[in-house]
Motif scaffolding. Structure first.
Motif, PDB file in Angstrom:
ATOM      1  N   GLU A  90       0.844  -1.197   0.000  1.00 18.04           N
ATOM      2  CA  GLU A  90       0.000   0.000   0.000  1.00 18.04           C
ATOM      3  C   GLU A  90       0.884   1.253   0.000  1.00 18.04           C
ATOM      4  O   GLU A  90       1.977   1.246   0.592  1.00 18.04           O
ATOM      5  N   PRO A  91       0.449   2.351  -0.630  1.00 17.05           N
ATOM      6  CA  PRO A  91       1.284   3.559  -0.729  1.00 17.05           C
ATOM      7  C   PRO A  91       1.805   4.065   0.609  1.00 17.05           C
ATOM      8  O   PRO A  91       2.969   4.466   0.717  1.00 17.05           O
ATOM      9  N   ASN A  92       0.952   4.042   1.656  1.00 20.78           N
ATOM     10  CA  ASN A  92       1.400   4.564   2.953  1.00 20.78           C
ATOM     11  C   ASN A  92       2.398   3.628   3.632  1.00 20.78           C
ATOM     12  O   ASN A  92       3.157   4.052   4.512  1.00 20.78           O
ATOM     13  N   GLU A  93       2.424   2.342   3.230  1.00 24.31           N
ATOM     14  CA  GLU A  93       3.363   1.397   3.817  1.00 24.31           C
ATOM     15  C   GLU A  93       4.711   1.415   3.113  1.00 24.31           C
ATOM     16  O   GLU A  93       5.700   0.913   3.638  1.00 24.31           O
ATOM     17  N   VAL A  94       4.755   1.998   1.915  1.00 28.05           N
ATOM     18  CA  VAL A  94       6.015   2.095   1.176  1.00 28.05           C
ATOM     19  C   VAL A  94       6.968   3.062   1.873  1.00 28.05           C
ATOM     20  O   VAL A  94       8.159   2.777   2.031  1.00 28.05           O
ATOM     21  N   ARG A  95       6.433   4.188   2.307  1.00 31.28           N
ATOM     22  CA  ARG A  95       7.274   5.262   2.855  1.00 31.28           C
ATOM     23  C   ARG A  95       7.518   5.074   4.351  1.00 31.28           C
ATOM     24  O   ARG A  95       6.668   4.570   5.079  1.00 31.28           O
ATOM     25  N   GLY A  96       8.687   5.544   4.780  1.00 30.39           N
ATOM     26  CA  GLY A  96       8.998   5.539   6.205  1.00 30.39           C
ATOM     27  C   GLY A  96       8.916   6.916   6.810  1.00 30.39           C
ATOM     28  O   GLY A  96       9.277   7.113   7.973  1.00 30.39           O
ATOM     29  N   PHE A  97       8.451   7.903   6.055  1.00 30.85           N
ATOM     30  CA  PHE A  97       8.378   9.289   6.525  1.00 30.85           C
ATOM     31  C   PHE A  97       6.930   9.742   6.608  1.00 30.85           C
ATOM     32  O   PHE A  97       6.031   9.146   6.011  1.00 30.85           O
ATOM     33  N   LYS A  98       6.703  10.834   7.355  1.00 29.01           N
ATOM     34  CA  LYS A  98       5.364  11.391   7.508  1.00 29.01           C
ATOM     35  C   LYS A  98       5.055  12.355   6.362  1.00 29.01           C
ATOM     36  O   LYS A  98       5.948  13.014   5.838  1.00 29.01           O
ATOM     37  N   ILE A  99       3.764  12.434   6.006  1.00 28.93           N
ATOM     38  CA  ILE A  99       3.313  13.431   5.043  1.00 28.93           C
ATOM     39  C   ILE A  99       2.152  14.208   5.659  1.00 28.93           C
ATOM     40  O   ILE A  99       1.511  13.738   6.599  1.00 28.93           O
ATOM     41  N   ASP A 100       1.901  15.399   5.125  1.00 27.81           N
ATOM     42  CA  ASP A 100       0.770  16.180   5.623  1.00 27.81           C
ATOM     43  C   ASP A 100      -0.449  15.943   4.739  1.00 27.81           C
ATOM     44  O   ASP A 100      -0.435  15.071   3.856  1.00 27.81           O
ATOM     45  N   SER A 101      -1.510  16.706   4.961  1.00 27.12           N
ATOM     46  CA  SER A 101      -2.744  16.497   4.215  1.00 27.12           C
ATOM     47  C   SER A 101      -2.606  16.857   2.742  1.00 27.12           C
ATOM     48  O   SER A 101      -3.439  16.480   1.920  1.00 27.12           O
ATOM     49  N   ASP A 102      -1.521  17.569   2.378  1.00 26.11           N
ATOM     50  CA  ASP A 102      -1.229  17.884   0.981  1.00 26.11           C
ATOM     51  C   ASP A 102      -0.338  16.828   0.348  1.00 26.11           C
ATOM     52  O   ASP A 102       0.089  16.984  -0.797  1.00 26.11           O
ATOM     53  N   PHE A 103       0.000  15.774   1.126  1.00 27.65           N
ATOM     54  CA  PHE A 103       0.909  14.701   0.697  1.00 27.65           C
ATOM     55  C   PHE A 103       2.329  15.199   0.499  1.00 27.65           C
ATOM     56  O   PHE A 103       3.115  14.600  -0.242  1.00 27.65           O
ATOM     57  N   LEU A 104       2.682  16.283   1.173  1.00 27.95           N
ATOM     58  CA  LEU A 104       4.048  16.798   1.167  1.00 27.95           C
ATOM     59  C   LEU A 104       4.786  16.254   2.387  1.00 27.95           C
ATOM     60  O   LEU A 104       4.177  15.942   3.411  1.00 27.95           O
ATOM     61  N   PRO A 105       6.113  16.137   2.301  1.00 27.42           N
ATOM     62  CA  PRO A 105       6.867  15.536   3.407  1.00 27.42           C
ATOM     63  C   PRO A 105       6.906  16.429   4.635  1.00 27.42           C
ATOM     64  O   PRO A 105       7.066  17.649   4.522  1.00 27.42           O
ATOM     65  N   VAL A 106       6.737  15.826   5.790  1.00 22.92           N
ATOM     66  CA  VAL A 106       6.835  16.543   7.062  1.00 22.92           C
ATOM     67  C   VAL A 106       8.237  16.403   7.630  1.00 22.92           C
ATOM     68  O   VAL A 106       8.805  17.334   8.190  1.00 22.92           O
ATOM     69  N   SER A 107       8.819  15.211   7.493  1.00 31.28           N
ATOM     70  CA  SER A 107      10.159  14.944   8.009  1.00 31.28           C
ATOM     71  C   SER A 107      10.734  13.764   7.253  1.00 31.28           C
ATOM     72  O   SER A 107      10.049  13.134   6.441  1.00 31.28           O
ATOM     73  N   THR A 108      11.997  13.462   7.504  1.00 31.46           N
ATOM     74  CA  THR A 108      12.617  12.294   6.884  1.00 31.46           C
ATOM     75  C   THR A 108      12.198  11.030   7.627  1.00 31.46           C
ATOM     76  O   THR A 108      11.638  11.078   8.715  1.00 31.46           O
ATOM     77  N   ALA A 109      12.490   9.890   7.014  1.00 28.00           N
ATOM     78  CA  ALA A 109      12.118   8.606   7.609  1.00 28.00           C
ATOM     79  C   ALA A 109      12.906   8.369   8.890  1.00 28.00           C
ATOM     80  O   ALA A 109      14.057   8.788   9.019  1.00 28.00           O
ATOM     81  N   GLY A 110      12.279   7.703   9.841  1.00 28.38           N
ATOM     82  CA  GLY A 110      12.971   7.324  11.067  1.00 28.38           C
ATOM     83  C   GLY A 110      13.828   6.091  10.837  1.00 28.38           C
ATOM     84  O   GLY A 110      13.852   5.511   9.750  1.00 28.38           O
ATOM     85  N   GLY A 111      14.541   5.663  11.852  1.00 35.92           N
ATOM     86  CA  GLY A 111      15.381   4.478  11.733  1.00 35.92           C
ATOM     87  C   GLY A 111      14.558   3.207  11.825  1.00 35.92           C
ATOM     88  O   GLY A 111      13.348   3.224  12.017  1.00 35.92           O
ATOM     89  N   GLY A 112      15.237   2.086  11.648  1.00 38.57           N
ATOM     90  CA  GLY A 112      14.582   0.800  11.840  1.00 38.57           C
ATOM     91  C   GLY A 112      14.156   0.105  10.569  1.00 38.57           C
ATOM     92  O   GLY A 112      13.857  -1.089  10.579  1.00 38.57           O
ATOM     93  N   ARG A 113      14.106   0.835   9.443  1.00 36.05           N
ATOM     94  CA  ARG A 113      13.727   0.239   8.168  1.00 36.05           C
ATOM     95  C   ARG A 113      14.237   1.143   7.047  1.00 36.05           C
ATOM     96  O   ARG A 113      14.725   2.246   7.297  1.00 36.05           O
TER      97      ARG A 113
END
Length: 672
Positions: free
Chosen positions: A404-427
Motif C-alpha cells: 500500500e502507498p502509505n506502507e512504502v514510505r517511512g516518513f510522515k506526510i501532511d494532508s497535501d501529501f508533502l513531506p513533514v520529516s525524513t524517515a525514522g530508523g529501523g527500516r
C-alpha cells in the motif's frame, strides 16, 4: 479606505522556517540538561552545539559562534506555549506564570502527541491564541490564523472557493489584520485577481504590484514573498488550511473548524493572559461536546460520500474525548483513501516528478515557469525530506507494487501529501514489494566521504532485515546527488552478517539522482514503464562488481545506465535480458524444470597452462588471487594466468548438473 503604512506579521521565525522541525527540537530540549537553563543568553552556544550534534540543525564550524540558533529555538518554544517565557519584560510577575524556560503543562501535552494529526492539533491550539501585535498598533493583539480564515471564508462567500493565491497572500494577507476592514481587504484581493488574470506577463505584473505596495512598506520588498512562504507554512501545520498551488485553501475535512475559529476582530485579552492560556493549552471548539459531534458528523458525511469504511462502534458518542477520537479515526480513513487516489495519479505526473528531481540536484529552489502560481518549489532546508518524497512519488508512478502507498514510505506526510520529516530508523526509507521481488530504497543528501560512514551500515542492515521478512529476492537501491567512491566500494562488497553470524552477500547498487532520473524519464517517454526494468538495471549494475574496483564500478554503472536508457528509448530492451550478465560465486539458480539450485564449481580452460582443464570452487567468495574479468567469460589467476569459463556445476537438491554459461544465462533466473 485610505491606505496606511503597512508591516508584515510573522507567525514563525526566519531562523526556523519549517514548523515541523519544532517537534524534534523540543523533544531533544526536554530530555537535555539545558531544559530551564537557557536564561539571559546563558548556555546559548552550548545548546546550539547540542542541536547540531543531534542532527536538528546543521551548524557548520564557525557559522554560528554566538548561539543565535538557541535563541531562535527558545523563542519558538515560548511562542507555542511549550516553555514559560520571561514575562518580567512586559511588567508582570514571573511567579504568576512559571519558572523561565521550564516546560509548561501544554509542553508536556505536546510531548505526548505521538501522531502527526495530534501534533497538528497542538499547533492549532497555539495559533488560535491572540498573541501577535497588529501591524498598526503593537498594543492590540490578534491571531493571524483566525484573521486569514476570516479572509478565506469571505472569499469563499463571494467566489465559491476559499483559495487565496501566494501573490494575494503576499500583498493582502500577511500585510493586514483586524484593524483593517474585512470587506476592504477582500475587495483588493479580488481586484488584484481580476487584473492579474488579464496581464500578458504574470512575472512583470507581480513585480509591479510589489513595487506599488512597497511604497507603504519601509523594509526590504523581498519580504513580501519571502515571509509569505514561511507564514503559509506555519498556518498549514494546523491542518485547517492546506496547499493549493503555491497558495492556500481551507481543508475540506476542517471546514467546520475554520468556520468556528475565524475571527475578524481584535483580541480583548492582555499579552500576559495570552501567555497563561498558551501555557495551559488553549481551548478549541472541539472541546465542546455539541461542536465535537457536529465536526464528527461532517467528516462522517465525507466518508460516506466517498464510500470509505470506518468503525467507531466501540466509542461513547456522549463523551467529548471519545467523539474526538472517533473523528480522528474517520479522518485517518479518509486520508488513507485520498493517499491511494494520490498514488494512482502519479503515473500521469511523471514530468513534474522529474522536474522536482532536477530542482533537488540543483540544491533546491523554485522552477522557472512564467506563471508564478504554476511553479514548484523545494525548500533548501528540507532537501533530505524532499529527496525521500520524490523517490516515493517516482516508485508510485512506476506502479505495480503490492505494498500500500502509505506502507512504502517511512516518513510522515501532511494532508497535501508533502513531506513533514525524513524517515525514522529501523527500516529502509522506501520499501516496495512487487510480484516476485522487493526493492529497498535509501537516499542521502551527503556527498562527501562522510556518506559512507553515515549510510554504509544502516543501508546494508535495512536490506538484510528486508531479506528476513521477504519470501522473494530483495534488491537495494541507494540514491544520492553524488556517490562517494568509498560508499560504492562498501556496497560493491555488500557483505553483512545477520544475528546468527551467517554471512550474506547483498545486492545494493548506488545511483546518482541524475542517473535515476534519466532512466525514469526514458521509461515514461517511451511508454515502456515497469518495475522489472528498474530491477534489471540493479542486477546488471551489480553483476560485474566482483570484476571491478570501486572507481571502475562507478564508471560501469554510469555506462550501464546510459546504455539501458538508450535501449529503452528505442524499444529494444526486454525484461530479464541476460546478454550482459555474469555468473558470480554462490548464485542461486531458478530453473523452470530443475527447480532451485546453487552454483558450486566453475570448469575452466587454463590458456597459459597448455589449455589444461581445471575446476574452481564457486560456492563462496573467490580467493584473493582470482578475479572475474569484466566480460564475465574469463577468470584471471595471479599465478596461472587467464582461464576461460567453459561450464558450471550446479546443485539441484541432491543432483549435480553441468551447464554451459550461455545455457545457464538464457534458461534460468540468477540472484543472491
Amino acid at each position: 479606505m485610505k491606505e496606511k503604512q503597512i508591516d508584515i506579521w510573522l507567525v514563525g521565525n526566519t531562523g526556523l522556517r519549517n514548523p515541523a522541525r519544532i517537534s524534534d527540537g523540543f523533544k531533544l530540549y526536554a530530555q537535555s540538561p539545558f531544559a530551564g537553563q537557557l536564561i539571559g543568553g546563558k548556555n546559548d552556544v552550548a545548546f546550539t552545539k547540542y542541536l547540531s550534534e543531534n542532527g536538528i540543525i546543521n551548524n557548520k564550524q564557525g557559522k554560528d559562534a554566538t548561539g543565535s540558533h538557541a535563541r531562535k529555538w527558545r523563542l519558538m518554544f515560548e511562542r507555542n506555549g511549550l516553555i514559560y517565557p520571561d514575562v518580567r519584560r512586559i511588567g508582570c510577575r514571573q511567579e504568576e506564570l512559571g519558572p523561565i524556560g521550564q516546560i509548561t503543562p501544554f509542553g508536556y501535552m505536546f510531548l505526548q502527541a505521538d501522531t502527526y494529526p495530534a501534533e497538528q492539533e497542538c499547533f492549532l491550539r497555539t495559533m488560535s491564541v491572540e498573541q501577535i501585535p497588529t501591524t498598526t498598533d503593537s498594543g492590540k493583539l490578534f491571531s493571524p490564523l483566525r484573521w486569514i480564515l476570516a479572509v478565506m471564508l469571505e472569499l469563499e462567500k463571494r467566489t465559491g472557493s476559499s483559495e487565496i493565491t501566494r501573490t494575494e497572500f503576499a500583498l493582502w494577507g500577511h500585510t493586514t489584520d483586524p484593524t483593517y476592514d474585512l470587506q476592504y481587504v477582500v475587495d483588493n484581493i479580488l481586484d488584484l485577481r481580476r487584473r492579474r488574470a488579464v496581464a500578458p506577463s504574470k512575472r512583470v505584473f507581480d513585480h509591479n504590484e510589489i513595487n506599488e505596495r512597497s511604497k507603504q512598506y519601509s523594509k526590504n520588498k523581498g519580504n513580501f514573498f519571502d515571509y509569505a512562504d514561511m507564514n503559509m507554512r506555519y498556518l498549514r501545520i494546523t491542518g485547517v488550511v492546506q496547499r493549493k498551488g503555491r497558495g492556500l485553501i481551507i481543508a475540506p475535512m476542517k471546514h467546520v473548524v475554520a468556520e468556528k475559529m475565524a475571527r475578524a476582530t481584535i483580541g480583548s485579552k492582555s499579552l500576559f493572559n495570552a501567555k497563561t492560556i498558551l501555557a495551559n493549552g488553549a481551548p478549541l471548539p472541539s472541546d465542546d461536546l455539541a461542536i465535537a459531534k457536529e465536526l464528527l458528523a461532517s467528516v462522517e458525511g465525507m466518508a460516506k460520500d466517498q464510500s470509505v469504511y470506518y468503525d467507531i462502534s466501540d466509542l461513547d458518542v456522549n463523551d467529548t474525548a471519545a467523539v474526538n477520537i472517533a473523528r480522528y479515526r474517520v479522518e485517518e480513513a479518509l486520508q488513507l483513501t485520498n493517499e491511494i487516489a494520490y498514488a494512482d495519479k502519479q503515473r500521469d505526473q511523471w514530468r513534474e516528478i522529474a522536474e522536482y528531481m532536477r530542482l533537488i540536484e540543483r540544491g533546491g529552489g523554485v522552477s522557472r515557469e512564467e506563471d508564478e502560481d504554476s511553479r514548484i518549489e523545494v525548500p533548501k532546508d528540507e532537501l533530505p525530506a524532499y529527496l525521500e518524497w520524490i523517490l516515493w512519488r517516482a516508485e508510485l508512478a512506476i506502479d505495480h507494487m503490492i505494498t500500500e502507498p502509505n506502507e512504502v514510505r517511512g516518513f510522515k506526510i501532511d494532508s497535501d501529501f508533502l513531506p513533514v520529516s525524513t524517515a525514522g530508523g529501523g527500516r529502509g526509507d522506501l520499501c516496495c514489494e512487487y510480484q516476485d521481488f522487493m526493492l529497498v530504497t535509501e537516499v542521502s543528501m551527503s556527498t562527501s566521504s562522510r556518506q559512507e560512514a553515515m549510510e554504509g551500515e544502516p543501508v546494508r542492515r535495512h536490506v538484510s532485515d528486508a531479506i528476513d521478512s521477504s519470501n522473494c529476492p530483495v534488491y537495494g537501491l541507494f540514491v544520492a546527488i553524488k556517490i562517494d567512491t568509498n560508499t560504492a566500494e562498501t556496497f560493491r562488497h555488500g557483505i553483512w552478517y545477520d544475528k546468527r553470524d551467517n554471512k550474506r552477500r547483498l545486492d545494493i547498487v548506488p545511483l546518482t539522482l541524475a542517473q535515476f532520473r534519466e532512466h525514469f524519464v526514458a521509461m515514461f517517454e517511451s511508454k515502456n514503464v515497469s518495475p522489472e526494468k528498474l530491477r534489471d538495471l540493479i542486477r546488471e549494475c551489480a553483476i560485474r562488481r566482483d570484476a571491478l574496483d570501486g572507481p571502475e564500478w562507478k564508471l560501469y554503472i554510469e555506462r550501464t545506465v546510459q546504455n539501458r536508457t538508450h535501449l529503452i528509448r528505442e524499444g529494444r530492451l526486454e525484461e530479464g535480458n541476460s546478454d550482459n550478465l555474469i555468473v558470480l560465486p554462490g548464485m542461486t539458480v531458478d530453473h523452470p524444470l530443475l527447480g532451485t539450485g546453487q552454483v558450486l564449481l566453475a570448469e575452466v580452460i587454463c590458456r597459459d597452462k597448455g589449455n589444461s582443464l581445471a575446476t574452481i570452487p564457486f560456492a563462496g567468495q573467490l580467493p584473493d588471487e582470482i578475479r572475474i574479468l569484466p566480460d564475465g567469460m574469463r577468470l584471471e589467476h595471479a599465478d596461472k594466468g587467464l582461464m576461460d569459463v567453459v561450464a558450471y556445476q550446479v546443485a539441484f537438491g541432491d543432483k549435480l548438473w553441468y551447464m554451459k554459461r550461455e545455457d545457464l544465462l538464457s534458461a534460468v533466473r540468477l540472484y543472491y
